[in-house]
Design a protein around this motif. Structure first.
Motif, PDB file in Angstrom:
ATOM      1  N   GLY A 262       0.832  -1.194   0.000  1.00  0.00           N
ATOM      2  CA  GLY A 262       0.000   0.000   0.000  1.00  0.00           C
ATOM      3  C   GLY A 262       0.874   1.254   0.000  1.00  0.00           C
ATOM      4  O   GLY A 262       2.103   1.167   0.122  1.00  0.00           O
ATOM      5  N   THR A 263       0.233   2.416  -0.115  1.00  0.00           N
ATOM      6  CA  THR A 263       1.003   3.662  -0.211  1.00  0.00           C
ATOM      7  C   THR A 263       1.694   4.025   1.107  1.00  0.00           C
ATOM      8  O   THR A 263       2.494   4.950   1.156  1.00  0.00           O
ATOM      9  N   ASP A 264       1.386   3.285   2.183  1.00  0.00           N
ATOM     10  CA  ASP A 264       2.081   3.523   3.456  1.00  0.00           C
ATOM     11  C   ASP A 264       3.163   2.476   3.697  1.00  0.00           C
ATOM     12  O   ASP A 264       3.752   2.403   4.774  1.00  0.00           O
ATOM     13  N   MET A 268      -1.257  -3.934   1.223  1.00  0.00           N
ATOM     14  CA  MET A 268      -2.307  -3.160   0.569  1.00  0.00           C
ATOM     15  C   MET A 268      -3.668  -3.690   0.988  1.00  0.00           C
ATOM     16  O   MET A 268      -3.945  -4.879   0.881  1.00  0.00           O
ATOM     17  N   LYS A 272      -7.410  -0.102   5.079  1.00  0.00           N
ATOM     18  CA  LYS A 272      -6.368   0.792   5.587  1.00  0.00           C
ATOM     19  C   LYS A 272      -6.300   2.084   4.781  1.00  0.00           C
ATOM     20  O   LYS A 272      -5.486   2.969   5.107  1.00  0.00           O
ATOM     21  N   ASN A 274      -4.973   2.568   1.974  1.00  0.00           N
ATOM     22  CA  ASN A 274      -3.658   2.738   1.351  1.00  0.00           C
ATOM     23  C   ASN A 274      -3.615   2.199  -0.082  1.00  0.00           C
ATOM     24  O   ASN A 274      -2.570   1.857  -0.595  1.00  0.00           O
ATOM     25  N   THR A 275      -4.791   2.107  -0.698  1.00  0.00           N
ATOM     26  CA  THR A 275      -4.849   1.555  -2.050  1.00  0.00           C
ATOM     27  C   THR A 275      -5.170   2.639  -3.078  1.00  0.00           C
ATOM     28  O   THR A 275      -5.702   3.690  -2.738  1.00  0.00           O
ATOM     29  N   ALA A 292       1.669   9.458   0.484  1.00  0.00           N
ATOM     30  CA  ALA A 292       2.416   8.191   0.580  1.00  0.00           C
ATOM     31  C   ALA A 292       3.640   8.363   1.480  1.00  0.00           C
ATOM     32  O   ALA A 292       4.234   9.442   1.549  1.00  0.00           O
ATOM     33  N   GLU A 309       9.115   1.344   1.566  1.00  0.00           N
ATOM     34  CA  GLU A 309       8.133   2.349   1.132  1.00  0.00           C
ATOM     35  C   GLU A 309       8.554   3.001  -0.177  1.00  0.00           C
ATOM     36  O   GLU A 309       7.784   3.086  -1.135  1.00  0.00           O
TER      37      GLU A 309
END
Ligand code: TRP
Length: 399
Positions: A262-264, A268, A272, A274-275, A292, A309
């Motif tokens: 995911g962006t964190d 993913m 959360k 984070n997608t 991100a 990351e």
């Protein structure tokens, strides 16, 4: 796509089977037909066996290039949410490639599987049509690929009855994927459908006599179960002419794992936030990527082990622009996280612009989507009815 859609590496114990040698006190008496398949299922997630499956998948890739006509593919998704870039780069793009290489493909929208581990169907209609729009926008061609829903194909579901008679409860309870999924539900009692869904999935595959199933490695035990069911059906009810078994032995096709995070930088997951969804617009994509997570080192490198990351963003840009991640990182060099985010946002928005435009067009035409699904369902029904006829004939249940 949902709870059943474990990412590679999600199995407890790092994907290693932990119960292979444990005696199950509730196991059936071994009989001539108890061939230790529960152990085989558990063993199918060991490293050695996984390595064999990967090697076999590479061989199959070569066979597809030589003779795509000898394969029939079935795979599917649970309609539990919108598809995101993990799905796209992990599976969807490969399905489109298989179709383009000339492999006949069936895609199942597994609506009955949604209720295996939850209490309701959710906004199922919207989700089914959203999934269909994702498929078509990504390039699945309804002229070449049959897209259908579980609940629309009664004969497929009826195969579950004879198939259930071919498995034991201990086999099902030893299935490492069922176990992992059950553990992931956090104390929710196991439904009969969750316990038996590998058998349902065997019906999904065998109704159309698919011999190739592109899946993630978490699904490999289910393929083993489907092969066992196919074989046992023939042992019990096989035609006199044993050279033509009723069901083929389906094989998994594992693709190279892309392991997108995911962006964190964590797994993913829609919950959360984070997608990046396939259907997101360019501005929302930019906003999500602006937030991100990166790190303090301004020099951008592609080093997944030490800089998860940053490397994940580099990988996203690489996948979206079909380039080498090291090369992209080197180009950004000392540009820092800001430049990296700009590069990845542009790459994604450019790659997905036509797909998103097509998706928006499709979403504004529900009658067309309904027609495509109705056609897929009609074809799936035709095939399922013919297979069920064969099954009932083999079982002498023709009245
Ligand atoms: N369980 C699969 C997933 O969550 C979806 C699925 C249902 C499937 N039936 C199938 C996949 C048959 C392959 C074959 O991803």
């Amino acid at each position: 796509m949902g709870g059943l859609d474990l990412c590679p590496g999600d199995l407890p114990g790092g994907g290693k089977a932990t119960m292979t040698t444990q005696t199950d006190p509730t196991a059936y008496e071994p009989s001539a037909e108890d061939d230790g398949v529960g152990d085989a299922l558990a063993a199918s997630t060991t490293d050695a066996s996984l390595a064999r499956t990967i090697a076999r998948s590479q061989e199959i890739e070569r066979e597809i290039d030589q003779d795509p006509g000898k394969f029939r593919v079935l795979t599917g998704d649970r309609p539990t949410g919108n598809l995101h870039l993990g799905h796209y780069f992990g599976t969807l793009r490969n399905r489109v490639l298989l179709q383009q290489r000339g492999v006949e493909t069936f895609i199942l929208i597994a609506d009955y599987q949604v209720i295996a581990d939850r209490d309701g169907v959710g906004p199922i209609r919207e989700r089914v049509y959203s999934l269909l729009a994702d498929y078509l926008a990504a390039g699945l061609d309804p002229e070449k690929t049959t897209i259908f829903t579980h609940s629309s194909v009664p004969a497929l579901n009826q195969l579950m009855l004879p198939f259930l008679s071919l498995v034991t409860d201990s086999e099902l309870r030893r299935n490492p994927t069922v176990k992992a999924e059950f553990e992931a539900t956090g104390g929710r009692p196991m439904s009969g459908l969750l316990l038996t869904y590998p058998v349902h999935q065997a019906a999904d595959i065998l109704f159309c006599k698919a011999n190739l199933v592109p899946v993630g490695k978490d699904q490999v035990p289910h393929l083993e179960q489907a092969r066992v069911i196919a074989r046992r059906f023939d042992e019990r009810y096989g035609r006199a002419d044993a050279s033509t078994p009723v069901f083929p032995a389906p094989e998994p096709l594992l693709s190279e794992a892309t392991n997108l995070l995911g962006t964190d930088g964590t797994k993913m997951s829609k919950s959360k936030g984070n997608t990046i969804e396939l259907g997101m617009d360019a501005d929302t994509t930019a906003k999500v990527l602006k937030k991100a997570v990166t790190d303090a080192d301004r020099n951008i490198t592609y080093d997944p082990a030490n800089r998860p990351e940053v490397s994940n963003l580099v990988l996203l840009a690489a996948l979206a622009s079909d380039r080498d991640p090291h090369e992209i990182a080197a180009e950004i060099g000392d540009g820092g996280g800001g430049t990296l985010k700009k590069v990845v946002t542009e790459a994604i928005n450019e790659h997905f612009a036509p797909i998103r435009a097509r998706r928006a067009e499709l979403s504004s035409d529900p009658a067309y989507l309904e027609q495509i699904l109705a056609r897929g369902n009609a074809r799936a029904n035709e095939i399922a009815n013919a297979t069920l006829d064969e099954v009932r004939t083999a079982m002498q249940m023709t009245y």
